[in-house]
Design a protein around this motif. Sequence first.
Motif, short mmCIF file in Angstrom:
data_model
loop_
_atom_site.label_atom_id
_atom_site.label_comp_id
_atom_site.label_asym_id
_atom_site.label_seq_id
_atom_site.Cartn_x
_atom_site.Cartn_y
_atom_site.Cartn_z
N ALA A 79 0.83 -1.20 0.00
CA ALA A 79 0.00 0.00 0.00
C ALA A 79 0.87 1.25 0.00
O ALA A 79 1.94 1.29 0.62
N ALA A 80 0.41 2.29 -0.68
CA ALA A 80 1.19 3.52 -0.83
C ALA A 80 1.58 4.13 0.51
O ALA A 80 2.66 4.72 0.63
N SER A 81 0.74 3.98 1.52
CA SER A 81 1.03 4.56 2.83
C SER A 81 2.21 3.89 3.52
O SER A 81 2.73 4.41 4.53
N LEU A 82 2.69 2.76 2.98
CA LEU A 82 3.83 2.06 3.56
C LEU A 82 5.14 2.43 2.88
O LEU A 82 6.20 1.88 3.22
N GLN A 83 5.10 3.37 1.95
CA GLN A 83 6.28 3.63 1.13
C GLN A 83 7.52 3.97 1.94
O GLN A 83 8.60 3.38 1.72
N GLU A 84 7.43 4.90 2.86
CA GLU A 84 8.62 5.33 3.60
C GLU A 84 9.14 4.22 4.53
O GLU A 84 10.34 3.94 4.56
N THR A 85 8.24 3.60 5.27
CA THR A 85 8.68 2.59 6.23
C THR A 85 9.19 1.33 5.54
O THR A 85 10.21 0.76 5.95
N SER A 105 6.58 -2.27 -5.41
CA SER A 105 5.54 -1.58 -6.18
C SER A 105 4.56 -1.03 -5.16
O SER A 105 3.87 -1.79 -4.47
N PHE A 106 4.53 0.29 -5.00
CA PHE A 106 3.62 0.95 -4.08
C PHE A 106 2.45 1.53 -4.86
O PHE A 106 2.63 2.06 -5.96
N LYS A 213 -1.20 8.80 -1.31
CA LYS A 213 -0.13 9.74 -1.62
C LYS A 213 -0.60 10.78 -2.65
O LYS A 213 -0.21 11.96 -2.58
N SER A 214 -1.41 10.36 -3.58
CA SER A 214 -1.94 11.29 -4.58
C SER A 214 -2.86 12.32 -3.93
O SER A 214 -2.84 13.50 -4.28
N ALA A 215 -3.67 11.87 -2.97
CA ALA A 215 -4.56 12.80 -2.25
C ALA A 215 -3.74 13.81 -1.46
O ALA A 215 -4.04 15.01 -1.44
N LEU A 216 -2.68 13.34 -0.81
CA LEU A 216 -1.82 14.24 -0.03
C LEU A 216 -1.11 15.25 -0.93
O LEU A 216 -0.98 16.43 -0.58
N VAL A 228 -8.48 13.98 3.18
CA VAL A 228 -8.56 13.01 4.26
C VAL A 228 -7.58 11.89 3.93
O VAL A 228 -7.76 11.16 2.94
N VAL A 229 -6.54 11.77 4.73
CA VAL A 229 -5.48 10.79 4.49
C VAL A 229 -5.19 10.06 5.80
O VAL A 229 -5.94 10.17 6.76
N TYR A 230 -4.09 9.31 5.83
CA TYR A 230 -3.70 8.65 7.06
C TYR A 230 -2.81 9.57 7.91
O TYR A 230 -2.08 10.40 7.37
N ARG A 231 -2.86 9.37 9.19
CA ARG A 231 -2.02 10.15 10.10
C ARG A 231 -0.55 9.96 9.76
O ARG A 231 0.25 10.90 9.86
#
Length: 294
Positions: A79-85, A105-106, A213-216, A228-231
């Motif tokens: 998932a895109a929200s896992l990209q950094e970690t 692939s994120f 990530k696109s929304a952010l 509205v995204v993840y913390r």
Amino acid sequence: MCPRPAGAERGSVPVTNRRARSRSLCAVAGGAALLLALSACSSSDHGKSSSASPSTSATATGAGGSPAKVSGTVVVFAAASLQETFTTLGKDFQKAYPGTKVVFSFGGSDQLAASITGGAPADVFAAASPKTMKTVTDAGDGAGTPSTFVRNELEIATLPGNPKHIASLKDLTAPGLKVALCAKTVPCGAAAQTALTASHLKLTPVSYEQDVKSALTKVELKEVDAAVVYRTDVDTAGGKVQGVNFPEAAQAINAYPIDQVKNAPNPAGAQAFIALVKSAEGQKVLSGAGFLKP
């Protein structure tokens, strides 16, 4: 929008390409000593990226339950929200298993799931919701029982300084306010809809984005007033955005499951990467980025 590939070492693997991938295995020097070192690693300095070899909670097993050598390329759909970690964990994995390479692939979990069920070669799938993981397991493309490794909570991302004075989810429905949401089929979009429904609110965004990530990015580029995204995404954006908590987010927390993909080209690598994610060292990296415990 297709998933955006990225890698701990930038070797991109297109999610829709069935090209055969090299299966050659590189010998891992000092494997036994390495595994002993991994099990002894400390989980101190909570919240910081690990600089030493990660302490894995399990070892990949081969035929008959014997230890399997971890080598070659490990392809992870996440998932895109896992990209950094996950990028950080990918680097740690490569240090722990010299000669390996982790390729990511994120993207939106729904898009990634569709790619896997469509035959895209992958070793690991980490989704942002049980529903998108179920798409893969229902199709018979999961190798085992998915397990939740973290959870995540929604937050409103605004421009720095919060110039529109957004203080609640209801404020997003104000006339003239430009808001971006994730598409309803994406876990962050489904969670946002859950929160809105719980608040008896209706919101028509100016755009639905294919991943968080696109929304952010819409906020960062000042194309919208809020999203509205993840913390965790607000945290990793640093000073580019400002976060606004809202109580309804507690009713829409997403669990993140992970599983090995059936017919994974590198099953030993898949098991080892999943073990790292679930290990104390992996959890330290994830919790340090704001993810909630499983």
